[in-house]
Design a protein around this motif. Sequence first.
Motif, PDB file in Angstrom:
ATOM      1  N   GLY A 225     -38.469  24.463 -46.591  1.00 29.66           N
ATOM      2  CA  GLY A 225     -39.330  23.916 -47.764  1.00 29.66           C
ATOM      3  C   GLY A 225     -39.085  24.667 -48.973  1.00 29.66           C
ATOM      4  O   GLY A 225     -39.755  24.187 -50.080  1.00 29.66           O
TER       5      GLY A 225
ATOM      6  N   GLU B  75     -29.574  23.734 -64.417  1.00 25.37           N
ATOM      7  CA  GLU B  75     -30.320  23.071 -63.107  1.00 25.37           C
ATOM      8  C   GLU B  75     -29.949  24.378 -62.053  1.00 25.37           C
ATOM      9  O   GLU B  75     -28.752  24.630 -61.753  1.00 25.37           O
ATOM     10  CB  GLU B  75     -29.523  21.922 -62.676  1.00 25.37           C
ATOM     11  CG  GLU B  75     -30.104  20.754 -63.587  1.00 25.37           C
ATOM     12  CD  GLU B  75     -29.418  19.389 -62.904  1.00 25.37           C
ATOM     13  OE1 GLU B  75     -28.397  19.542 -62.165  1.00 25.37           O
ATOM     14  OE2 GLU B  75     -29.767  18.436 -63.371  1.00 25.37           O
TER      15      GLU B  75
ATOM     16  N   ARG C 220     -39.844  28.659 -57.574  1.00 25.50           N
ATOM     17  CA  ARG C 220     -40.950  27.988 -58.404  1.00 25.50           C
ATOM     18  C   ARG C 220     -40.456  28.079 -59.815  1.00 25.50           C
ATOM     19  O   ARG C 220     -40.031  28.997 -60.382  1.00 25.50           O
ATOM     20  CB  ARG C 220     -42.452  28.347 -58.114  1.00 25.50           C
ATOM     21  CG  ARG C 220     -42.463  29.942 -58.313  1.00 25.50           C
ATOM     22  CD  ARG C 220     -43.814  30.334 -57.629  1.00 25.50           C
ATOM     23  NE  ARG C 220     -44.156  31.694 -57.755  1.00 25.50           N
ATOM     24  CZ  ARG C 220     -44.314  32.339 -58.704  1.00 25.50           C
ATOM     25  NH1 ARG C 220     -45.233  31.875 -59.766  1.00 25.50           N
ATOM     26  NH2 ARG C 220     -44.694  33.590 -58.583  1.00 25.50           N
TER      27      ARG C 220
ATOM     28  N   GLY D 154     -29.943  25.641 -51.667  1.00 30.79           N
ATOM     29  CA  GLY D 154     -29.881  24.900 -50.174  1.00 30.79           C
ATOM     30  C   GLY D 154     -29.566  25.858 -49.219  1.00 30.79           C
ATOM     31  O   GLY D 154     -29.239  27.231 -49.584  1.00 30.79           O
TER      32      GLY D 154
ATOM     33  N   GLU E 110     -35.983  24.788 -50.392  1.00 32.45           N
ATOM     34  CA  GLU E 110     -34.953  24.124 -50.837  1.00 32.45           C
ATOM     35  C   GLU E 110     -35.275  23.329 -51.984  1.00 32.45           C
ATOM     36  O   GLU E 110     -36.275  22.366 -51.951  1.00 32.45           O
ATOM     37  CB  GLU E 110     -33.934  23.390 -49.837  1.00 32.45           C
ATOM     38  CG  GLU E 110     -33.573  24.317 -48.869  1.00 32.45           C
ATOM     39  CD  GLU E 110     -32.755  23.530 -47.513  1.00 32.45           C
ATOM     40  OE1 GLU E 110     -32.437  22.490 -47.796  1.00 32.45           O
ATOM     41  OE2 GLU E 110     -32.769  23.967 -46.492  1.00 32.45           O
ATOM     42  N   GLY E 111     -34.110  22.938 -52.963  1.00 33.22           N
ATOM     43  CA  GLY E 111     -34.505  21.878 -53.895  1.00 33.22           C
ATOM     44  C   GLY E 111     -33.803  22.268 -55.208  1.00 33.22           C
ATOM     45  O   GLY E 111     -32.784  23.278 -55.340  1.00 33.22           O
ATOM     46  N   THR E 112     -34.168  21.534 -56.490  1.00 34.42           N
ATOM     47  CA  THR E 112     -33.372  21.850 -57.688  1.00 34.42           C
ATOM     48  C   THR E 112     -34.604  21.894 -58.675  1.00 34.42           C
ATOM     49  O   THR E 112     -35.531  21.081 -58.801  1.00 34.42           O
ATOM     50  CB  THR E 112     -32.558  20.687 -57.976  1.00 34.42           C
ATOM     51  OG1 THR E 112     -31.497  20.642 -57.241  1.00 34.42           O
ATOM     52  CG2 THR E 112     -32.052  20.948 -59.499  1.00 34.42           C
ATOM     53  N   LEU E 113     -34.580  22.859 -59.560  1.00 35.35           N
ATOM     54  CA  LEU E 113     -35.485  22.752 -60.555  1.00 35.35           C
ATOM     55  C   LEU E 113     -34.385  23.307 -62.070  1.00 35.35           C
ATOM     56  O   LEU E 113     -33.450  23.906 -61.846  1.00 35.35           O
ATOM     57  CB  LEU E 113     -36.417  24.333 -60.363  1.00 35.35           C
ATOM     58  CG  LEU E 113     -37.391  24.090 -59.308  1.00 35.35           C
ATOM     59  CD1 LEU E 113     -38.323  25.412 -59.244  1.00 35.35           C
ATOM     60  CD2 LEU E 113     -38.408  22.989 -59.524  1.00 35.35           C
TER      61      LEU E 113
ATOM     62  N   THR F 252     -30.299  25.196 -58.118  1.00 39.38           N
ATOM     63  CA  THR F 252     -30.228  24.385 -56.912  1.00 39.38           C
ATOM     64  C   THR F 252     -29.973  25.335 -55.923  1.00 39.38           C
ATOM     65  O   THR F 252     -29.115  26.223 -55.757  1.00 39.38           O
ATOM     66  CB  THR F 252     -29.055  23.246 -56.833  1.00 39.38           C
ATOM     67  OG1 THR F 252     -29.199  22.219 -57.918  1.00 39.38           O
ATOM     68  CG2 THR F 252     -29.273  22.636 -55.553  1.00 39.38           C
TER      69      THR F 252
END
Length: 740
Positions: free
Chosen positions: A48, A59, A121, A63, A50-53, A61
Motif C-alpha cells: 500500500g 517525480e 506521503r 516500488g 507504493e506509488g508516485t508523488l 516513485t
Amino acid sequence: MTRWLRRIALGALALLLIAAAAVVGYSFTLPEDELEVVEPAALVVEQGVEGTLATGGVEVTLGPSGLTLVEDGRIVWESPDGEAFLAAARGEVAVEEHRGYFFTEVRHDAEWTEQRITGMRAVVDGVLLEGTLHGEADQVRWSARIRERPDGGALLQVEVPDADAVVLSSGRSEGAGVHGFGEQFSDFDLDDRLLPIIVREQGVGRGEQPLSVLADLTNRSAAGDATTTYAAWASWVTEDLRGVALVADRPASHAVAVADTRDDERVALEVWAPTLDAELTAGDSPADLVAERQVGAPTLPGWTQEGAIVGMQGGTEEVRRRVADLRASGAEVSGVWLQDWTGQRTTSFGERLWWTWQLDRERYPAWERLVADLADEGITVTTYVNPFLVDAGPKHDPGIRNLFAEARDAGHLVERPDGSPYLLDQGGFDAALVDLTDPAARDWFVEVIAEEVLGAGVGGFMADFGEGLPFDARLHAGDARLAHNAWPGLWAETVREACERAARPDCVTWFRSGSLGMGEDASLFWNGDQLVDFGAEDGLRSALLGTFSAGVSGWPLVHSDIGGYTSVDAVVTDYVRTDELLKRWTELAAFGVVMRTHEGNRPDDNVQVHDDEQRAHFGRMTRVFAALAPYRRAVLTQATEEGLPAIRHGWLVAPGSDAAEVDTQFFLGDALLVAPVLDATTGRVEVTFPPGEWRHLITGKAYEEGTTEVEALVGRPAAFVRTDHPLADALTRDVGALFD
C-alpha cells in the motif's frame, strides 16, 4: 667515516629495511587506517505504500525494486535495484594525528542493514518517506524528506536519530565510471575502491619506491597512500550523468565519511553523523552535469594571465638579480612569489619559514622600494601566509609583534581538552591554530592579514595549510570532529574577509587544502606538494590526475608547483629535479590557468627556472602562456561564472569518443588539446584526437579523429587547436611564431 662511506652504509641499511618490509608484507598503505562500510541489504516496501508523488518538477516513485527520482524525463537518482538505499550503524571513528597525518579506524558496534519503508506521503515542503532499519538484535527509525532543488534536481534530507553513522547507497548503471570526491590522485575513474573522506597531509611518495617504504619506516607513515589528499569531500558524478553532493552548509556534511565504489551498480557513502543532506542532480552531458551542480568562483585578476608568477627567495638584491636575468632571457614575468618574506629557518626537512606573518626587514631591506620598482615593471609581488602562529621570541626580531603571544593571551587559539593552547609539531618547531570558529579570534586574524600581509603592498599570497585541526581539539563553537573537514573552508572565508577589509578586491590567493563548498570563497587552488619526479604516485603525472578530479568536484581553477615541491635524499635515491623534469613541467603549465614556479624545500639542491640552462626554455614557455591569453580569457570566464573546470578531462569535452578514456592528455576549455610528456627520456607522445580537425599549434599540421604518435621534443610541446574555433588561426600564428 667519510661522507661517501656513511652514504654507502646508510644505503645498505635502507636496502635491508626495504627487504624486511617486503618479507613482512608491507602494503604501502597507512597501517592505522582501518576502513569498512555498512553494506545495505534487502529493501522491503510495505503493501500500500507504493506509488508516485511529485514535489515541484521532481517525480518520486516507490516500488518493489526501490526509489526513483525523475525530472524532465531523466533519472536524477535511483536506489540500487531491490536493495536498501539506507543503512545505519552505531560505533565510532577513532582518529589519531601526527604532523598533519590523520589515521582513522572505523568501529561498528551495531549495524542496521535491512530497510523497511512504512510510509510515503506528500507534505508541505516535499515528499516524506518513513520506515525502520533492522539489524541482528533491534531496529531504529528513519525518515527521508525529498524536495525540489531550486537549481535543478532534488534535495534529500535523511535522519536516523539513534545512529552514529548513516549510509546512503546510490544506484548507477552497471560499470558506469565514478569521478570526484575532491582532489584524488590515483585515477580519474574511482571505481572499485574504498575512499576515506578526510582532509589530511597528502604524503611523501604515496607508493613511489624506495622513498615510500623509507618514509613510512622512519617517520610513521609519512608516505601516505593512493587515497591521502589535502582535499577530500563527499561530491561525485557518474558516467550515467548523475551527481551526488552533500550540502555544504550543514555541519554533518563535513563529518568523516567513507565512500565505497566496489559494487559496480552502486556508490555507497557512510557519513559519521545521524543526519545526511544531499543534492541530487542530472545532466544532458558531462559538462552540463558538472556545471549545473557547481557554483562559480571569484575571478582572477588580469595580471595573472600576462606571464609567470616566479617563486624566489633570498632577499631584496637576490630577487632583483633574478628578475633581471629572467627578463633579459625574454621571460614574461607578471608576478613574483616571495614566500620567505617573513624570514627563513632551516629544519631537517629543508628550508622552512618563520610563521610570524610580518616582514623580515633584515632579509628584505627597502621592501617598499622593491615592491614599487617591480610594480613599475608590471610585476606584482605575492607572499605567503597560513592559519598557524609560532612564538616569535626565538626569532629575536625586536621590530615585529609576537602574534602567537597576543593570540594566546586573548584566548584566540585552538585549545587542548585541558584548555591549554594546542601546539602541533611541524617537524622542527611547534605552532598553534587560530580558532576560526571564534568571531573575536577570526576578526583579530582578519585584521592581522589585512594589515601585516596585504598592508605590505602585495597583490596576494599562497594561503597554505588548512588540514591540521585535531579531532580532540576544544573550539569556541562546534565539535572538532565535524569542524576538521570544514576547516579549509573556514580558512578560505577568513582570507576573503581579509582581502575585503584591506579593500583589495583583486587580491589573488591560492589554496591546497579543500572542503565542501569552498569554491565560493576561493578562486585558485594548487595540487599540493608533489614529489620532484615524473611519477604517477606523487609526481608530475599525479598532478594532472588531481586536477581532473578536483575540477568535477568544485575546484574550477587548479594549477601545480612547476617542477614539484618535495625533494628528499632517500639515501638509495636522492630525489632532486632533473633538467628535463623542470622543462616538461614548465611546458604543461604553459597551457594551464596560472603559471607559477616553486623553488621547493631544498632550493640549493634542485634545478631552478632562473638557472642559466633553464632560462631560455622557461622564457619561451612564458611567452606561449601569454600568447594564449585571448583564448584563455573566455575559458576562465566560463569557470568562474558556471563552475565548469578550465582544465578538462576528455570525458567532459568529447564523451563517447576514445578521447574520453584517456587520462594522459587534457583540454584547456573545449578547443585546446594538450598531450604533455609525462615520462622521462622520451621525445614522442601518443595523442587521441576527438571528432573534428585539430591543428598543431607549432607545426600547423592537421590531425583527424583517432590515436596518433606525435613528436614532442623538449621545448616543442604537443598542443593542438580545433580548427573551427574562431581563434584557431590567430593562435597558430602567434604561438607558431615563437618557435620560428
